[in-house]
Design an enzyme around this catalytic site. Structure first.
Site, mmCIF file in Angstrom:
data_model
loop_
_atom_site.group_PDB
_atom_site.id
_atom_site.type_symbol
_atom_site.label_atom_id
_atom_site.label_comp_id
_atom_site.label_asym_id
_atom_site.label_seq_id
_atom_site.Cartn_x
_atom_site.Cartn_y
_atom_site.Cartn_z
ATOM 1 N N GLU A 283 -16.793 5.987 1.152
ATOM 2 C CA GLU A 283 -15.657 5.081 0.970
ATOM 3 C C GLU A 283 -15.960 3.972 -0.021
ATOM 4 O O GLU A 283 -15.058 3.463 -0.677
ATOM 5 C CB GLU A 283 -15.162 4.512 2.301
ATOM 6 C CG GLU A 283 -16.095 3.561 2.981
ATOM 7 C CD GLU A 283 -15.536 3.020 4.308
ATOM 8 O OE1 GLU A 283 -14.337 2.788 4.411
ATOM 9 O OE2 GLU A 283 -16.346 2.835 5.242
ATOM 10 N N TRP B 220 0.893 -1.157 0.000
ATOM 11 C CA TRP B 220 0.000 0.000 0.000
ATOM 12 C C TRP B 220 0.933 1.209 0.000
ATOM 13 O O TRP B 220 1.616 1.474 0.987
ATOM 14 C CB TRP B 220 -0.884 -0.049 1.249
ATOM 15 C CG TRP B 220 -1.976 0.977 1.270
ATOM 16 C CD1 TRP B 220 -3.187 0.882 0.668
ATOM 17 C CD2 TRP B 220 -1.962 2.226 1.962
ATOM 18 N NE1 TRP B 220 -3.932 2.004 0.932
ATOM 19 C CE2 TRP B 220 -3.214 2.839 1.718
ATOM 20 C CE3 TRP B 220 -1.031 2.900 2.751
ATOM 21 C CZ2 TRP B 220 -3.548 4.086 2.241
ATOM 22 C CZ3 TRP B 220 -1.371 4.141 3.266
ATOM 23 C CH2 TRP B 220 -2.616 4.721 3.007
ATOM 24 N N GLU C 163 -21.802 7.754 10.144
ATOM 25 C CA GLU C 163 -21.399 6.432 9.663
ATOM 26 C C GLU C 163 -21.970 6.178 8.261
ATOM 27 O O GLU C 163 -21.281 5.639 7.387
ATOM 28 C CB GLU C 163 -21.873 5.363 10.650
ATOM 29 C CG GLU C 163 -21.513 3.943 10.302
ATOM 30 C CD GLU C 163 -20.001 3.680 10.218
ATOM 31 O OE1 GLU C 163 -19.206 4.523 10.660
ATOM 32 O OE2 GLU C 163 -19.651 2.614 9.671
ATOM 33 N N LYS D 8 -7.138 -1.799 5.320
ATOM 34 C CA LYS D 8 -7.940 -2.305 6.442
ATOM 35 C C LYS D 8 -7.417 -1.815 7.781
ATOM 36 O O LYS D 8 -8.163 -1.315 8.594
ATOM 37 C CB LYS D 8 -7.982 -3.835 6.404
ATOM 38 C CG LYS D 8 -8.805 -4.451 7.523
ATOM 39 C CD LYS D 8 -10.272 -4.063 7.405
ATOM 40 C CE LYS D 8 -11.136 -4.567 8.537
ATOM 41 N NZ LYS D 8 -12.398 -3.819 8.623
HETATM 42 C C1 F6R Z 1 -14.476 2.659 7.853
HETATM 43 C C2 F6R Z 1 -13.317 2.079 8.462
HETATM 44 C C3 F6R Z 1 -12.331 2.975 9.117
HETATM 45 C C4 F6R Z 1 -11.887 2.374 10.475
HETATM 46 C C5 F6R Z 1 -10.733 3.211 11.053
HETATM 47 C C6 F6R Z 1 -10.338 2.748 12.441
HETATM 48 O O1 F6R Z 1 -15.296 1.689 7.285
HETATM 49 O O2 F6R Z 1 -13.129 0.889 8.439
HETATM 50 O O3 F6R Z 1 -12.828 4.254 9.288
HETATM 51 O O4 F6R Z 1 -12.978 2.349 11.327
HETATM 52 O O5 F6R Z 1 -9.627 3.129 10.204
HETATM 53 O O6 F6R Z 1 -9.935 1.428 12.429
HETATM 54 P P1 F6R Z 1 -9.817 0.579 13.761
HETATM 55 O O7 F6R Z 1 -11.182 0.428 14.316
HETATM 56 O O8 F6R Z 1 -9.229 -0.728 13.316
HETATM 57 O O9 F6R Z 1 -8.913 1.355 14.672
#
Ligand code: F6R
Length: 610
Positions: free
Chosen positions: A490, A75, A483, A605
């Protein structure tokens, strides 16, 4: 973010590494590559774009003899997503190859130094600088382990790395600092990888590496050392109980759709062992050792931030805990002050988000206890927090977070009940309503899902050609509006704004016209009448309206636009029914527009860089 797998054992390593990379695809990537050792030589093959293109390049190459290899999905951070910038990177004199997830912050300084020594570079990456730094350290009499550690001691930044050398053809070296990396312990074979699914078909025995650790694996041995001292460290493997099935599509077209449909199960799993309906009790043993906090500072990013915002009124009203919710990337750079008695609650599905992890460390430096709410066992946040509660949603593979949010909402709601009882600020009737309603949710939602999906498809067909849209809500529907807008942006790349409905008149309403729909989240709660007025204001200006609401009752009818009717639910529980509706709407809109739902462009992710 980048995915890494390294293997040494008795099987053909390149096909195994390619399979592992496919199981890491969910992390998001724009190029990929493999390196294998054959006849004491390093061979590197890389490709721009999807793994299929790398597979095409590998077809026809004789790779079956190699039993040691590593692979990478990149990435892009330094340099465009081209083949030259793809990993693995070879050192200038070809003695080493490396793959890397993270950012070396002082790479320019190190590069200038190497350039002055005659080293030549073929990419723009910080990673190629690092592999040359290791080669530079390889002086006569020093082992590769010592040279690797020596170079890492001078590197600033974040990394998960794997390293190969033709001089040690059955060895993989790896190291970790602020980026995820695990060891998989097999029989006659060993693995390193960014995430468990990469090697789960071969072993369930996992060692979670810590920051500052360096690893040497051969087919029959594994050793972990401190990067700073090279002292051997004692590590204990843990057994992974979930299977790959849980991380596969299971008949659904996309991981996202599967994970949206898994929400009834995720909600049930989150409650399991925590709710006693007969005795009306909530038990969260992870919190038993401390008093309820005097104040709560919730810190998170993206969807996890929305979970915190959603929970704020519950913490305040039920548990009487003044609560603020902050975006981690802002919190970490504003010299925030935490007060005595305050608890920092960091929320993160992956447990690896760089900004959230940095916020956790800042809070701890200030002497503030940190509670982590995470989905991934063994993740950095789970390990560094003083206390951790797990959401138990199972692996979330799709880049867009869905079931993680409902599971975070369940646990946060349970925490508010738990602290409310502990502080005696919560009456028994509210507790009864909340627990009964929660217990009924999985079945109710399960039976609702097919009709939600049909309606979402119909709404998406009608609205997905718009140039942009609003998501609007008040109270606990406001974070759901945020949300909804996040998901639509996205996944379908339609511009969507999430707004507090009451804030509309202070500027945003200027956007409303017949081409700009507004999606209202308007359950029949205390704020319904207010949302209804806002909706009518939009309709009066010829703005198309979708209202996610409850069955009409006298005096509560909505005029104008399309109503999307969901069953009534008690208080905050309506959010658990509204959430899948918005998720499905964004999923269907993106699918109709032909977008890559599970791997939206530019996204990763787990965001392990700031
Ligand atoms: C949106 C999404 C991101 C995550 C963010 C935090 O669909 O997936 O906005 O919520 O990058 O990620 P975590 O929860 O893994 O800290």
């Amino acid at each position: 973010m980048c995915g890494i797998i390294g293997y040494t054992g008795h099987r053909p390593a390149v096909p195994l590494v390619m399979e592992g990379l496919k199981r890491l695809e969910y992390r998001g990537y724009d190029s990929s590559g493999v390196c294998f050792v054959q006849n004491r030589e390093l061979h590197v093959i890389r490709a721009e774009g999807k793994l299929k293109l790398l597979e095409d390049k590998l077809a026809g190459r004789e790779v079956s003899l190699s039993t040691t290899a590593m692979g990478h999905t990149r990435w892009a951070t330094h340099g465009a997503p081209t083949e030259d910038n793809a990993h693995p990177h070879l050192s200038c004199y070809g003695k080493l190859a490396i793959v890397h997830n993270g950012i070396i912050e002082n790479y320019q300084e190190r590069k200038n130094d190497l350039l002055s020594k005659g080293v030549r570079f073929s990419s723009e990456t910080d990673t190629e600088v690092l592999v040359n730094c290791i080669e530079d350290e390889l002086k006569p009499g020093l082992s590769l382990l010592e040279a690797f550690a020596g170079a890492l001691q001078k590197a600033h930044g974040a990394y998960a790395l794997a390293l190969l050398s033709p001089d040690e053809p059955n060895v993989v070296y790896a190291a970790r600092q602020s980026a995820p990396l695990l060891l998989g312990i097999g029989a006659g074979e060993n693995f390193v990888a960014s995430d468990i699914p990469a090697f789960l078909p071969f072993t369930r025995d996992v060692v979670f590496l810590e920051d500052g650790e360096i690893v040497r694996i051969t087919p029959t041995s594994w050793e972990v050392f401190s990067i700073d001292t090279l002292q051997p460290l004692e590590k204990k493997p843990q057994r992974i109980e979930w299977d790959l099935q849980a991380a596969q599509k299971g008949g659904f077209k996309h991981f996202m759709l599967k994970e949206i449909f898994e929400q009834p199960r995720a909600i049930a799993d989150c409650m399991s062992g925590r709710v006693n309906l007969e005795r009306l009790e909530v038990s969260i043993p992870e919190l038993d050792s401390a008093d309820a906090p005097a104040r709560l500072r919730v810190i998170a990013c993206g969807t996890s931030y929305n979970a915190g915002l959603w929970a704020m009124p519950l913490m305040e009203q039920w548990a009487g805990i003044p609560t603020t919710v902050e975006i981690a990337s802002e919190f970490r750079y504003r010299n925030a002050l935490l007060s005595p008695g305050e608890l920092a609650l960091v929320i993160s599905q992956s447990g690896e988000t760089a900004d959230t992890l940095a916020a956790l460390r800042i809070a701890r430096q200030q002497g503030c206890p940190v509670l982590g709410l995470c989905n991934v066992i063994g993740s950095s946040i789970a390990r560094e927090a003083d206390m951790v509660v797990f959401t138990q949603a199972g692996p979330e593979v799709s880049v867009a977070s869905t079931k993680a949010l409902s599971s975070q909402m369940v646990v946060l709601l349970l925490m508010a009940l738990y602290w409310g009882r502990k502080k005696k600020t919560l009456d028994r009737e509210t507790l009864r309503q909340a627990l009964r309603g929660l217990a009924a949710l999985p079945t109710q939602l399960e039976s609702l899902m097919p009709s939600l999906n049909d309606e979402a498809r119909r709404m998406a067909a009608r609205f997905s050609s718009c140039r942009g849209m609003f998501f609007l809500g008040r109270g606990q529907s406001y974070p759901l509006a945020l949300e909804g807008a996040l998901k639509v942006k996205e996944l379908s790349y339609i511009h969507a704004e999430g707004y507090a409905a009451g804030e509309m008149k202070h500027g945003p309403i200027a956007l409303v016209d017949p081409e700009f729909p507004s999606f209202f989240i308007a359950p029949h709660d205390d704020l319904f009448a207010k949302s209804k007025s806002n909706l009518e204001e939009v309709a009066a200006r010829s703005g198309p309206v979708i209202a996610l609401t409850n069955p009409p009752k006298p005096g509560m009818e909505l005029r104008g636009g399309e109503s999307w009717i969901l069953p009534d639910a008690w208080g905050p529980l309506s959010g658990f029914l509204m959430l899948p509706a918005i998720q499905l709407f964004s999923y269907e809109a993106a699918t109709l527009l032909g977008k890559d739902v599970d791997q939206p462009r530019n996204l990763a992710k787990s965001v392990t860089v700031e």
